[in-house]
Design a protein around this motif. Structure first.
Motif, PDB file in Angstrom:
ATOM      1  N   LYS A  31       0.752  -1.388  -0.135  1.00 57.25           N
ATOM      2  CA  LYS A  31      -0.151   0.161   0.095  1.00 57.25           C
ATOM      3  C   LYS A  31       0.629   0.929  -0.067  1.00 57.25           C
ATOM      4  N   ALA A  32       0.783   2.171  -0.898  1.00 59.46           N
ATOM      5  CA  ALA A  32       1.423   3.397  -0.873  1.00 59.46           C
ATOM      6  C   ALA A  32       0.479   4.978  -1.251  1.00 59.46           C
ATOM      7  N   VAL A  33       1.532   6.011  -1.237  1.00 60.89           N
ATOM      8  CA  VAL A  33       0.692   6.789  -1.567  1.00 60.89           C
ATOM      9  C   VAL A  33       0.990   7.657  -2.564  1.00 60.89           C
ATOM     10  N   LEU A  34       0.967   7.734  -4.069  1.00 69.17           N
ATOM     11  CA  LEU A  34       1.118   8.842  -4.756  1.00 69.17           C
ATOM     12  C   LEU A  34       2.431   9.805  -4.183  1.00 69.17           C
ATOM     13  N   LEU A  35       3.318  10.003  -5.124  1.00 69.83           N
ATOM     14  CA  LEU A  35       4.506  11.250  -4.494  1.00 69.83           C
ATOM     15  C   LEU A  35       4.268  12.349  -4.807  1.00 69.83           C
ATOM     16  N   ALA A  36       3.499  12.646  -5.750  1.00 64.43           N
ATOM     17  CA  ALA A  36       3.500  13.676  -6.545  1.00 64.43           C
ATOM     18  C   ALA A  36       1.650  14.442  -6.172  1.00 64.43           C
ATOM     19  N   ASP A  37       1.038  12.924  -5.243  1.00 64.49           N
ATOM     20  CA  ASP A  37       0.198  13.925  -4.964  1.00 64.49           C
ATOM     21  C   ASP A  37      -0.460  12.799  -3.501  1.00 64.49           C
ATOM     22  N   THR A  38      -0.189  12.949  -2.058  1.00 64.15           N
ATOM     23  CA  THR A  38      -0.208  12.121  -1.118  1.00 64.15           C
ATOM     24  C   THR A  38      -1.798  11.712  -0.524  1.00 64.15           C
ATOM     25  N   GLU A  39      -3.111  12.154  -1.772  1.00 68.45           N
ATOM     26  CA  GLU A  39      -4.080  12.628  -0.886  1.00 68.45           C
ATOM     27  C   GLU A  39      -4.562  10.617  -1.980  1.00 68.45           C
ATOM     28  N   SER A 155     -11.336   3.308  -2.332  1.00 68.15           N
ATOM     29  CA  SER A 155     -12.185   4.419  -3.944  1.00 68.15           C
ATOM     30  C   SER A 155     -11.024   5.095  -3.823  1.00 68.15           C
ATOM     31  N   GLY A 156     -10.570   5.348  -4.871  1.00 67.26           N
ATOM     32  CA  GLY A 156      -9.667   6.326  -5.776  1.00 67.26           C
ATOM     33  C   GLY A 156     -10.036   7.526  -5.420  1.00 67.26           C
ATOM     34  N   THR A 157      -9.300   8.504  -5.319  1.00 68.27           N
ATOM     35  CA  THR A 157      -9.259  10.027  -4.895  1.00 68.27           C
ATOM     36  C   THR A 157      -9.127  10.237  -6.469  1.00 68.27           C
TER      37      THR A 157
END
Length: 157
Positions: A31-39, A155-157
């Motif tokens: 599980k990770a977060v997008l570096l360019a948008d941590t939301e 759910s995607g943001t």
């Protein structure tokens, strides 16, 4: 940056499945977060998911960074399930990252947390063998005993 970095060692290892056809995509998901948008939450892996996905369309970049990306689709059903970072941009490489370049969109996959060899504890990234020791990792699906249900969809943001 290596996945052996202390900040990622305690992350759970997940099996990643296509939400559209339930096909196994990867057994080394994080599980990770997008570096360019941590939301934006997603799942990533450090091993190319050979025999489960293939490239679609051509490379592109986003407005938030200059990484060159290429979408990947499930080989079983053809739906786009994520993307591959073909060429990371310098700011992304220099930021805190897990070294994974294969990304799965959280709204296109379901996951199962894997259990360690005892079957009692969650398998953590710090307990995984190095890549050269696990070349066949992607070709072998963990048994039901090695996995427990984690989430079905974020759910995607």
């Amino acid at each position: 940056m290596s996945t052996s970095n202390a900040s990622f060692k305690n992350k759970c290892v997940a099996q990643v499945n296509c939400i559209f056809c339930e096909s196994l995509l990867c057994t080394r998901g994080m599980k990770a977060v997008l570096l360019a948008d941590t939301e934006v939450e997603l799942f990533s892996t450090d091993i190319p998911p050979n025999r489960t996905v293939d490239f679609v369309a051509s490379c592109y970049s986003t407005e938030s960074c200059k990484c060159k990306l290429r979408d990947i689709a499930c080989l079983k059903c053809g739906n786009v399930v994520g993307y591959h970072v073909v060429a990371p941009c310098k700011p992304c490489l220099l930021s805190c990252n897990n070294g994974h370049f294969w990304m799965f969109n959280s709204d296109a996959v379901s996951t199962l947390n894997r259990l360690d060899a005892t079957g009692l504890n969650l398998l953590l990234w710090g307990d995984l063998p190095e890549l050269e020791d696990s070349e066949n990792e992607e070709s072998e699906s963990p048994s039901e005993e090695e996995c427990i249900s984690n989430i079905t969809v974020i759910s995607g943001t």
